[in-house]
Motif scaffolding. Sequence first.
Motif, PDB file in Angstrom:
ATOM      1  N   UNK A 194       0.854  -1.179   0.000  1.00  0.00           N
ATOM      2  CA  UNK A 194       0.000   0.000   0.000  1.00  0.00           C
ATOM      3  C   UNK A 194       0.892   1.231   0.000  1.00  0.00           C
ATOM      4  N   UNK A 195       0.678   2.098  -0.972  1.00  0.00           N
ATOM      5  CA  UNK A 195       1.393   3.368  -1.062  1.00  0.00           C
ATOM      6  C   UNK A 195       0.570   4.417  -0.321  1.00  0.00           C
ATOM      7  N   UNK A 196       1.227   5.183   0.532  1.00  0.00           N
ATOM      8  CA  UNK A 196       0.543   6.259   1.237  1.00  0.00           C
ATOM      9  C   UNK A 196      -0.525   5.754   2.179  1.00  0.00           C
ATOM     10  N   UNK A 197      -0.121   4.903   3.108  1.00  0.00           N
ATOM     11  CA  UNK A 197      -1.085   4.225   3.984  1.00  0.00           C
ATOM     12  C   UNK A 197      -1.746   5.136   5.002  1.00  0.00           C
ATOM     13  N   UNK A 198      -1.170   6.328   5.252  1.00  0.00           N
ATOM     14  CA  UNK A 198      -1.771   7.231   6.230  1.00  0.00           C
ATOM     15  C   UNK A 198      -1.982   6.541   7.559  1.00  0.00           C
ATOM     16  N   UNK A 199      -3.182   6.646   8.144  1.00  0.00           N
ATOM     17  CA  UNK A 199      -3.426   6.038   9.451  1.00  0.00           C
ATOM     18  C   UNK A 199      -3.528   4.517   9.425  1.00  0.00           C
ATOM     19  N   UNK A 200      -3.587   3.914   8.234  1.00  0.00           N
ATOM     20  CA  UNK A 200      -3.541   2.454   8.140  1.00  0.00           C
ATOM     21  C   UNK A 200      -4.876   1.746   8.085  1.00  0.00           C
ATOM     22  N   UNK A 201      -5.946   2.483   7.908  1.00  0.00           N
ATOM     23  CA  UNK A 201      -7.273   1.870   7.860  1.00  0.00           C
ATOM     24  C   UNK A 201      -7.392   0.855   6.723  1.00  0.00           C
ATOM     25  N   UNK A 202      -6.958   1.223   5.526  1.00  0.00           N
ATOM     26  CA  UNK A 202      -7.027   0.294   4.399  1.00  0.00           C
ATOM     27  C   UNK A 202      -6.005  -0.834   4.542  1.00  0.00           C
ATOM     28  N   UNK A 203      -4.861  -0.538   5.140  1.00  0.00           N
ATOM     29  CA  UNK A 203      -3.865  -1.584   5.369  1.00  0.00           C
ATOM     30  C   UNK A 203      -4.455  -2.684   6.247  1.00  0.00           C
ATOM     31  N   UNK A 204      -5.209  -2.293   7.270  1.00  0.00           N
ATOM     32  CA  UNK A 204      -5.861  -3.281   8.129  1.00  0.00           C
ATOM     33  C   UNK A 204      -6.860  -4.123   7.340  1.00  0.00           C
ATOM     34  N   UNK A 205      -7.640  -3.490   6.452  1.00  0.00           N
ATOM     35  CA  UNK A 205      -8.605  -4.232   5.633  1.00  0.00           C
ATOM     36  C   UNK A 205      -7.886  -5.179   4.672  1.00  0.00           C
ATOM     37  N   UNK A 206      -6.813  -4.696   4.059  1.00  0.00           N
ATOM     38  CA  UNK A 206      -6.033  -5.542   3.148  1.00  0.00           C
ATOM     39  C   UNK A 206      -5.420  -6.736   3.878  1.00  0.00           C
ATOM     40  N   UNK A 207      -4.969  -6.512   5.108  1.00  0.00           N
ATOM     41  CA  UNK A 207      -4.293  -7.561   5.886  1.00  0.00           C
ATOM     42  C   UNK A 207      -5.216  -8.728   6.223  1.00  0.00           C
TER      43      UNK A 207
END
Length: 189
Positions: free
Chosen positions: A43-56
């Motif tokens: 993930x590029x530009x994850x910011x606070x990580x909300x989408x990273x958590x969904x992707x994980x």
Amino acid sequence: MGSDFYEDPANVENYSKFTPAHDGALLIDALRAELPAGATVLEIGMGPGKDLDLLAAHYTVTGSDLSHAFLERYRAQHPDADLLCLDARTLDTDRRFDAIFSNKALIHLSAAELEQSLARQHALLNANGLLLHSLWHGEGTKQFGELTLTYHNARDLRAMLEPAFDILALERHAKMADGDSIYVLARKR
């Protein structure tokens, strides 16, 4: 690009509070239709990580941001997270991924910088790798305080991507208002 803006912990905290209802679930569903579970995703530009958590929940994820403040904030809550400090323009890493994802992170790049980033992303993707990016829909740039945002349309995105990618989806969607955003899902040739 306004990267100093996101180094200020107050701006990071304000951004994180502003976006609680905005996540990339729609985008991740589009990615899941093409990318098998367990694949590697940057993930590029994850910011606070909300989408990273969904992707994980579905993939082996690596989060990245140019902002140390965002990375430190996320790492404090997720000490074992795989995180990289990356500039979206240059993506200076030798790692390879099955997919690259961003949700409004590339809006800070000029059109020329986005083309540079897409070329670098192509190099970082494994064979038949995917990218999925959401951007503001429109034309030109707009200034919001210290930040410059670049808008894109289907014609411009096709011109940037089609030399090296097969476009699987190019759709308008809503982030804050109907049709204000556009996402592209493309496969590396």
